[in-house]
Motif scaffolding. Structure first.
Motif, PDB file in Angstrom:
ATOM      1  N   GLY A   1       0.752  -1.246   0.000  1.00 30.43           N
ATOM      2  CA  GLY A   1       0.000   0.000   0.000  1.00 30.43           C
ATOM      3  C   GLY A   1       0.777   1.287   0.000  1.00 30.43           C
ATOM      4  O   GLY A   1       0.773   2.015  -0.971  1.00 30.43           O
ATOM      5  N   THR A   2       1.465   1.610   1.090  1.00 27.34           N
ATOM      6  CA  THR A   2       1.992   2.961   1.245  1.00 27.34           C
ATOM      7  C   THR A   2       3.130   3.300   0.280  1.00 27.34           C
ATOM      8  O   THR A   2       3.161   4.393  -0.267  1.00 27.34           O
ATOM      9  CB  THR A   2       2.440   3.224   2.691  1.00 27.34           C
ATOM     10  OG1 THR A   2       3.356   2.207   3.086  1.00 27.34           O
ATOM     11  CG2 THR A   2       1.256   3.236   3.637  1.00 27.34           C
ATOM     12  N   PHE A   3       4.040   2.372   0.063  1.00 30.02           N
ATOM     13  CA  PHE A   3       5.116   2.651  -0.894  1.00 30.02           C
ATOM     14  C   PHE A   3       4.532   2.743  -2.300  1.00 30.02           C
ATOM     15  O   PHE A   3       4.945   3.590  -3.095  1.00 30.02           O
ATOM     16  CB  PHE A   3       6.208   1.578  -0.817  1.00 30.02           C
ATOM     17  CG  PHE A   3       7.427   1.919  -1.626  1.00 30.02           C
ATOM     18  CD1 PHE A   3       8.262   2.959  -1.252  1.00 30.02           C
ATOM     19  CD2 PHE A   3       7.743   1.196  -2.765  1.00 30.02           C
ATOM     20  CE1 PHE A   3       9.394   3.267  -1.996  1.00 30.02           C
ATOM     21  CE2 PHE A   3       8.871   1.502  -3.513  1.00 30.02           C
ATOM     22  CZ  PHE A   3       9.699   2.545  -3.133  1.00 30.02           C
ATOM     23  N   GLY A   4       3.566   1.902  -2.592  1.00 33.62           N
ATOM     24  CA  GLY A   4       2.892   1.963  -3.893  1.00 33.62           C
ATOM     25  C   GLY A   4       2.203   3.295  -4.106  1.00 33.62           C
ATOM     26  O   GLY A   4       2.226   3.859  -5.206  1.00 33.62           O
TER      27      GLY A   4
ATOM     28  N   LEU B   1       3.245   3.130 -14.360  1.00 34.67           N
ATOM     29  CA  LEU B   1       3.452   2.409 -13.116  1.00 34.67           C
ATOM     30  C   LEU B   1       2.519   1.207 -13.049  1.00 34.67           C
ATOM     31  O   LEU B   1       1.317   1.337 -13.234  1.00 34.67           O
ATOM     32  CB  LEU B   1       3.195   3.324 -11.914  1.00 34.67           C
ATOM     33  CG  LEU B   1       3.260   2.681 -10.529  1.00 34.67           C
ATOM     34  CD1 LEU B   1       4.665   2.170 -10.212  1.00 34.67           C
ATOM     35  CD2 LEU B   1       2.785   3.668  -9.468  1.00 34.67           C
ATOM     36  N   THR B   2       3.105   0.046 -12.761  1.00 33.26           N
ATOM     37  CA  THR B   2       2.339  -1.164 -12.485  1.00 33.26           C
ATOM     38  C   THR B   2       2.643  -1.579 -11.056  1.00 33.26           C
ATOM     39  O   THR B   2       3.797  -1.749 -10.684  1.00 33.26           O
ATOM     40  CB  THR B   2       2.729  -2.311 -13.444  1.00 33.26           C
ATOM     41  OG1 THR B   2       2.496  -1.890 -14.793  1.00 33.26           O
ATOM     42  CG2 THR B   2       1.915  -3.566 -13.153  1.00 33.26           C
ATOM     43  N   LEU B   3       1.593  -1.709 -10.262  1.00 33.61           N
ATOM     44  CA  LEU B   3       1.726  -2.151  -8.876  1.00 33.61           C
ATOM     45  C   LEU B   3       1.082  -3.517  -8.728  1.00 33.61           C
ATOM     46  O   LEU B   3      -0.012  -3.753  -9.258  1.00 33.61           O
ATOM     47  CB  LEU B   3       1.037  -1.167  -7.924  1.00 33.61           C
ATOM     48  CG  LEU B   3       1.643   0.224  -7.876  1.00 33.61           C
ATOM     49  CD1 LEU B   3       0.767   1.156  -7.059  1.00 33.61           C
ATOM     50  CD2 LEU B   3       3.056   0.169  -7.314  1.00 33.61           C
ATOM     51  N   ILE B   4       1.757  -4.391  -8.018  1.00 30.90           N
ATOM     52  CA  ILE B   4       1.253  -5.745  -7.804  1.00 30.90           C
ATOM     53  C   ILE B   4       1.024  -5.934  -6.315  1.00 30.90           C
ATOM     54  O   ILE B   4       1.911  -5.666  -5.501  1.00 30.90           O
ATOM     55  CB  ILE B   4       2.239  -6.781  -8.364  1.00 30.90           C
ATOM     56  CG1 ILE B   4       2.396  -6.536  -9.867  1.00 30.90           C
ATOM     57  CG2 ILE B   4       1.740  -8.186  -8.073  1.00 30.90           C
ATOM     58  CD1 ILE B   4       3.649  -7.026 -10.449  1.00 30.90           C
ATOM     59  N   SER B   5      -0.180  -6.374  -5.978  1.00 35.75           N
ATOM     60  CA  SER B   5      -0.533  -6.556  -4.580  1.00 35.75           C
ATOM     61  C   SER B   5      -1.405  -7.802  -4.450  1.00 35.75           C
ATOM     62  O   SER B   5      -1.651  -8.506  -5.416  1.00 35.75           O
ATOM     63  CB  SER B   5      -1.261  -5.318  -4.052  1.00 35.75           C
ATOM     64  OG  SER B   5      -1.329  -5.384  -2.636  1.00 35.75           O
ATOM     65  N   ALA B   6      -1.843  -8.054  -3.235  1.00 36.43           N
ATOM     66  CA  ALA B   6      -2.726  -9.186  -2.948  1.00 36.43           C
ATOM     67  C   ALA B   6      -4.102  -8.658  -2.575  1.00 36.43           C
ATOM     68  O   ALA B   6      -4.231  -7.553  -2.048  1.00 36.43           O
ATOM     69  CB  ALA B   6      -2.157 -10.031  -1.800  1.00 36.43           C
ATOM     70  N   ASP B   7      -5.108  -9.467  -2.821  1.00 37.81           N
ATOM     71  CA  ASP B   7      -6.478  -9.020  -2.546  1.00 37.81           C
ATOM     72  C   ASP B   7      -6.735  -8.747  -1.072  1.00 37.81           C
ATOM     73  O   ASP B   7      -7.655  -8.023  -0.716  1.00 37.81           O
ATOM     74  CB  ASP B   7      -7.501  -9.994  -3.114  1.00 37.81           C
ATOM     75  CG  ASP B   7      -7.370 -11.413  -2.597  1.00 37.81           C
ATOM     76  OD1 ASP B   7      -6.590 -11.667  -1.655  1.00 37.81           O
ATOM     77  OD2 ASP B   7      -8.058 -12.302  -3.145  1.00 37.81           O
ATOM     78  N   THR B   8      -5.901  -9.265  -0.187  1.00 39.53           N
ATOM     79  CA  THR B   8      -6.053  -9.005   1.246  1.00 39.53           C
ATOM     80  C   THR B   8      -5.318  -7.751   1.705  1.00 39.53           C
ATOM     81  O   THR B   8      -5.449  -7.359   2.863  1.00 39.53           O
ATOM     82  CB  THR B   8      -5.520 -10.196   2.058  1.00 39.53           C
ATOM     83  OG1 THR B   8      -4.162 -10.429   1.666  1.00 39.53           O
ATOM     84  CG2 THR B   8      -6.358 -11.444   1.830  1.00 39.53           C
ATOM     85  N   LEU B   9      -4.545  -7.134   0.838  1.00 42.91           N
ATOM     86  CA  LEU B   9      -3.714  -5.994   1.231  1.00 42.91           C
ATOM     87  C   LEU B   9      -4.254  -4.647   0.773  1.00 42.91           C
ATOM     88  O   LEU B   9      -3.931  -3.621   1.375  1.00 42.91           O
ATOM     89  CB  LEU B   9      -2.293  -6.163   0.680  1.00 42.91           C
ATOM     90  CG  LEU B   9      -1.532  -7.396   1.139  1.00 42.91           C
ATOM     91  CD1 LEU B   9      -0.177  -7.461   0.441  1.00 42.91           C
ATOM     92  CD2 LEU B   9      -1.372  -7.403   2.643  1.00 42.91           C
ATOM     93  N   ILE B  10      -5.019  -4.641  -0.303  1.00 44.56           N
ATOM     94  CA  ILE B  10      -5.471  -3.385  -0.890  1.00 44.56           C
ATOM     95  C   ILE B  10      -6.982  -3.280  -0.747  1.00 44.56           C
ATOM     96  O   ILE B  10      -7.714  -4.073  -1.326  1.00 44.56           O
ATOM     97  CB  ILE B  10      -5.089  -3.314  -2.390  1.00 44.56           C
ATOM     98  CG1 ILE B  10      -3.579  -3.432  -2.578  1.00 44.56           C
ATOM     99  CG2 ILE B  10      -5.619  -2.056  -3.035  1.00 44.56           C
ATOM    100  CD1 ILE B  10      -2.771  -2.241  -2.162  1.00 44.56           C
ATOM    101  N   ASP B  11      -7.423  -2.300   0.021  1.00 46.38           N
ATOM    102  CA  ASP B  11      -8.867  -2.106   0.152  1.00 46.38           C
ATOM    103  C   ASP B  11      -9.386  -1.246  -1.008  1.00 46.38           C
ATOM    104  O   ASP B  11      -8.610  -0.726  -1.806  1.00 46.38           O
ATOM    105  CB  ASP B  11      -9.227  -1.527   1.516  1.00 46.38           C
ATOM    106  CG  ASP B  11      -8.705  -0.120   1.756  1.00 46.38           C
ATOM    107  OD1 ASP B  11      -8.211   0.521   0.813  1.00 46.38           O
ATOM    108  OD2 ASP B  11      -8.797   0.338   2.902  1.00 46.38           O
TER     109      ASP B  11
ATOM    110  N   GLY C   1      10.882   4.405  16.227  1.00 44.55           N
ATOM    111  CA  GLY C   1      10.180   4.483  14.952  1.00 44.55           C
ATOM    112  C   GLY C   1       9.500   3.180  14.606  1.00 44.55           C
ATOM    113  O   GLY C   1       9.756   2.141  15.211  1.00 44.55           O
ATOM    114  N   CYS C   2       8.620   3.267  13.611  1.00 42.79           N
ATOM    115  CA  CYS C   2       7.903   2.065  13.178  1.00 42.79           C
ATOM    116  C   CYS C   2       8.841   1.168  12.374  1.00 42.79           C
ATOM    117  O   CYS C   2       9.762   1.637  11.720  1.00 42.79           O
ATOM    118  CB  CYS C   2       6.678   2.440  12.371  1.00 42.79           C
ATOM    119  SG  CYS C   2       7.038   3.379  10.884  1.00 42.79           S
ATOM    120  N   ALA C   3       8.590  -0.134  12.453  1.00 44.13           N
ATOM    121  CA  ALA C   3       9.447  -1.101  11.778  1.00 44.13           C
ATOM    122  C   ALA C   3       9.118  -1.174  10.296  1.00 44.13           C
ATOM    123  O   ALA C   3       9.972  -0.945   9.463  1.00 44.13           O
ATOM    124  CB  ALA C   3       9.319  -2.469  12.432  1.00 44.13           C
ATOM    125  N   GLY C   4       7.895  -1.492   9.913  1.00 47.02           N
ATOM    126  CA  GLY C   4       7.517  -1.594   8.505  1.00 47.02           C
ATOM    127  C   GLY C   4       8.531  -2.393   7.707  1.00 47.02           C
ATOM    128  O   GLY C   4       8.910  -3.499   8.090  1.00 47.02           O
TER     129      GLY C   4
END
Length: 180
Positions: A31-34, A48-58, A135-138
């Protein structure tokens, strides 16, 4: 926060010849980097082509990415793990189809950490001595990059990484993400 490394990586890729004007960028993302890449691609005229999973992108994030002009490819993720191996397979297929495609590879690209040099400098200008950085790990890029620069000046710096469970990189079991 992800605009910092995205902008830095794109600028470095452009300067080194890995990315040409109007070129194609492909990345796997949760999400966020995309989103950061989509903003830069829209502003600077990259495909730009972004590839993700159906559980990650709302739905909301999907709409934002598409409105910015990103092409989004979503792989099935029946077990809710993030489907990273499927995402990487699809990414490689896109790269093979378009040989001139630039892949920022945010998790393996040292520029992800180096991008935070200016942030570290800003901290020093604002507060002087830095004893502890929380800081956050991410992906680890922002925290590790900032800490690496700060440790050059303050070798005794204590770094505390914070993340919400499950932190798979720490050996915990992954479970499905829930969209609010």
């Amino acid at each position: 926060m992800k605009l910092i490394p995205a902008r830095f990586m794109i600028a470095r890729a452009r300067a080194s010849g890995y990315l040409s004007s109007g070129g194609h960028i492909v990345e796997t993302t949760s999400g966020t980097f995309g989103l950061a890449l989509a903003m830069i691609a829209a502003a600077q005229g990259y495909r730009l082509t972004l590839i993700s999973a159906d559980t990650l992108i709302d739905r909301t994030l999907r709409c934002r990415l598409e409105l910015l002009g990103a092409r989004l490819e979503v792989v099935d993720d029946p077990d809710g793990s993030g489907a990273q191996s499927r995402r990487l397979e699809r990414l490689q297929a896109v790269r093979e189809k378009d040989a001139g495609t630039f892949w920022p590879a945010q998790y393996d690209n040292p520029d992800n950490c180096y991008a935070y040099g200016r942030l570290a400098e800003w901290f020093v200008r604002q507060v002087g001595q830095v004893d502890c950085l929380v800081g956050c790990a991410g992906s680890g890029g922002s925290l590790c990059g900032t800490a690496a620069i700060l440790r050059e000046v303050f070798p005794e710096l204590v770094v505390i990484a914070v993340d919400t469970p499950p932190v798979c990189s720490s050996g915990h079991q992954s479970w499905p993400r829930k969209f609010g």
